[in-house]
Design an enzyme around this catalytic site. Sequence first.
Site, PDB file in Angstrom:
ATOM      1  N   ASP A  30      -0.886  36.403  16.031  1.00 35.45           N
ATOM      2  CA  ASP A  30      -2.131  37.560  16.306  1.00 35.45           C
ATOM      3  C   ASP A  30      -2.685  36.787  15.411  1.00 35.45           C
ATOM      4  O   ASP A  30      -2.360  37.376  13.775  1.00 35.45           O
ATOM      5  CB  ASP A  30      -0.903  38.791  15.689  1.00 35.45           C
ATOM      6  CG  ASP A  30      -0.850  39.709  17.080  1.00 35.45           C
ATOM      7  OD1 ASP A  30      -1.190  39.656  18.344  1.00 35.45           O
ATOM      8  OD2 ASP A  30       0.655  39.407  17.162  1.00 35.45           O
ATOM      9  N   ASP A  54      -0.205  30.319  14.137  1.00 35.06           N
ATOM     10  CA  ASP A  54       0.021  31.472  14.284  1.00 35.06           C
ATOM     11  C   ASP A  54      -0.241  32.830  15.240  1.00 35.06           C
ATOM     12  O   ASP A  54      -1.109  32.161  16.272  1.00 35.06           O
ATOM     13  CB  ASP A  54      -0.093  32.574  13.029  1.00 35.06           C
ATOM     14  CG  ASP A  54      -0.127  33.896  13.107  1.00 35.06           C
ATOM     15  OD1 ASP A  54       1.602  34.493  13.516  1.00 35.06           O
ATOM     16  OD2 ASP A  54      -0.661  34.805  12.893  1.00 35.06           O
TER      17      ASP A  54
END
Length: 216
Positions: free
Chosen positions: A11, A9
């Site tokens: 953030d 991922d």
Amino acid sequence: MKLRALLFDLDGTLADTDRLHEQAWLEGLSRYGIQGDHHFYQTQISGGLNPEIVQRLLPQLSEAEGQRFIEQKEARFRELATTVQPLPGLRVLWNWAGERGLGRALVSNAPRGNALYLLERLGLVFDHIVLSEDLPAGKPDPLPYRMALQHLNLAPQEALAFEDSPSGVRSAVGAGLPTVALTTGHPPEALAQAGAFLCIPDYTDPRLWDWLRALG
């Protein structure tokens, strides 16, 4: 299991950007009389898709107004993220994967502008980038991770996912991926409940490296 790829991922996983997104969201929402706090951000915003969040929290906005709100929010985030740094240990893991010929894919709900901006700041180049805005469904749906596996031509047990939110963990686990969760924005209990088999503060955690070494 023979590990052949790492799926990340963006953030809160590559860099600790959640606090910047939180600030940008809460500043924007305050203009509409919504006074949120950290708990509000965690439970109502973190890990979600921008259009869905705006439609739910600001239903009075037209589609065009909602899009302008999102654009303003993301522009504010980029202003705040000029000095963003990778999480501790990420460079070591990145180089370790490269030395072993492991594939590396980004799987994110982030808008393309933000994703490209942060990757340039972090100096990371992925083999594949899968963004939810290009798909019929985003996280927590498993589709983004299934698409990444398809691009890499891998079975779920041949890859390892890194996430930081319960919705992201559910997406990866739903696609059959063993998932490590970073505790940059959510408590380990919530991440473990979502399905993460290991929760770590950053990539220097010896438990991660013990697990990787155990794979041989």
